[in-house]
Write a protein that holds these residues in place. Sequence first.
Motif, PDB file in Angstrom:
ATOM      1  N   ARG A  94       0.644  -1.011  -0.069  1.00  0.00           N
ATOM      2  CA  ARG A  94      -0.070  -0.012   0.042  1.00  0.00           C
ATOM      3  C   ARG A  94       1.078   1.170   0.003  1.00  0.00           C
ATOM      4  O   ARG A  94       1.682   1.377   0.431  1.00  0.00           O
ATOM      5  N   ASN A  95       0.339   2.208  -0.407  1.00  0.00           N
ATOM      6  CA  ASN A  95       0.797   3.737  -0.407  1.00  0.00           C
ATOM      7  C   ASN A  95       0.662   3.976   0.831  1.00  0.00           C
ATOM      8  O   ASN A  95      -0.488   4.160   1.497  1.00  0.00           O
ATOM      9  N   PRO A  96       1.411   4.276   1.824  1.00  0.00           N
ATOM     10  CA  PRO A  96       1.283   4.755   3.236  1.00  0.00           C
ATOM     11  C   PRO A  96       0.552   6.011   3.455  1.00  0.00           C
ATOM     12  O   PRO A  96      -0.238   6.096   4.419  1.00  0.00           O
ATOM     13  N   VAL A  97       0.937   7.074   2.675  1.00  0.00           N
ATOM     14  CA  VAL A  97       0.182   8.302   2.643  1.00  0.00           C
ATOM     15  C   VAL A  97      -1.464   8.155   2.529  1.00  0.00           C
ATOM     16  O   VAL A  97      -2.387   8.676   3.167  1.00  0.00           O
ATOM     17  N   VAL A  98      -1.674   7.414   1.365  1.00  0.00           N
ATOM     18  CA  VAL A  98      -2.972   7.358   0.996  1.00  0.00           C
ATOM     19  C   VAL A  98      -3.610   6.286   1.966  1.00  0.00           C
ATOM     20  O   VAL A  98      -4.798   6.577   2.534  1.00  0.00           O
TER      21      VAL A  98
END
Length: 293
Positions: A94-98
């Motif tokens: 996963r993209n951690p910011v999203v």
Amino acid sequence: MKFALMFTNAAFPDAKGAARLGRLAEDAGFDALITVEHVIWPTAYNSAYPYSPTGKIPGSPSTPLPDPLIWMAWVAATTSRIRFMTGILILPQRNPVVLAKEVATLDYMSGGRIELGIGVGWLKEEFAALGVPWERRGKRADEYVAAMRALWSRDDASFTGEFVSFSGVSSNPKPANGHVPIVVGGHSEAAAQRAGRLGDGFFPLNAGQGEIGALIAMMRRAAEAAGRDPEAIAITTTCPGVSPRGDGDPRPAIEERRAQGVDRVIVPVSSFMPDLEDSLPRFGEKVIRQFAG
């Protein structure tokens, strides 16, 4: 002792069934519903599934497996008290910011009922399909946890790492209680150590009565080495000897788990099917209420 139902989005992938399960589980006194994740299902794969002697995921590539966060959002909207945990979400994919935004929004809108259970993944072919490196996925996961916590804890947040960096950014809404508990899943030594270093919880799914004691001890040593309180790390796991339908006497097995430091026992929702209206309330009356408080 608390109780949870596991792999609920796989058992009830449809909207009507998911809402039905949520309401019945909440009324029966269950603490949480636990979901599972795979973004894709390779038609053929060589990676060994660690929770089955066959090394293969139960089901088939056509089996519906809803995204856990979207499934949780749907059921949270039909309930008011029961909690939700990913068990697990494959964090390095996963993209951690999203993801921080998605999870915080879900927690905020559900009134603080979300736990983010994480793992590093076992299905190499899935990583390849997503274009995410398989190597160093454990290090990537550790960094993603720190980055998400930075976004949840403050505005004007900054984080500098090998895999993710940002400076002077804000992500709102924040989680309802200021943070979302991170529960580290896995029954390996690496998972136990990761839970001790950075977890709010530990989820050793496939551990027997003897094995789990060693994993919990390892987790606690890692917590102490990191200057953390090991008693503050909640433990969720299975409990052989507990009949999903409330048959027999489950107290010896549950008391053994409690003596090992387990806080929440999980049982497979599939074992209650198909007559949920009868089996879930009976379990609540015969088992959950015995161990409430």
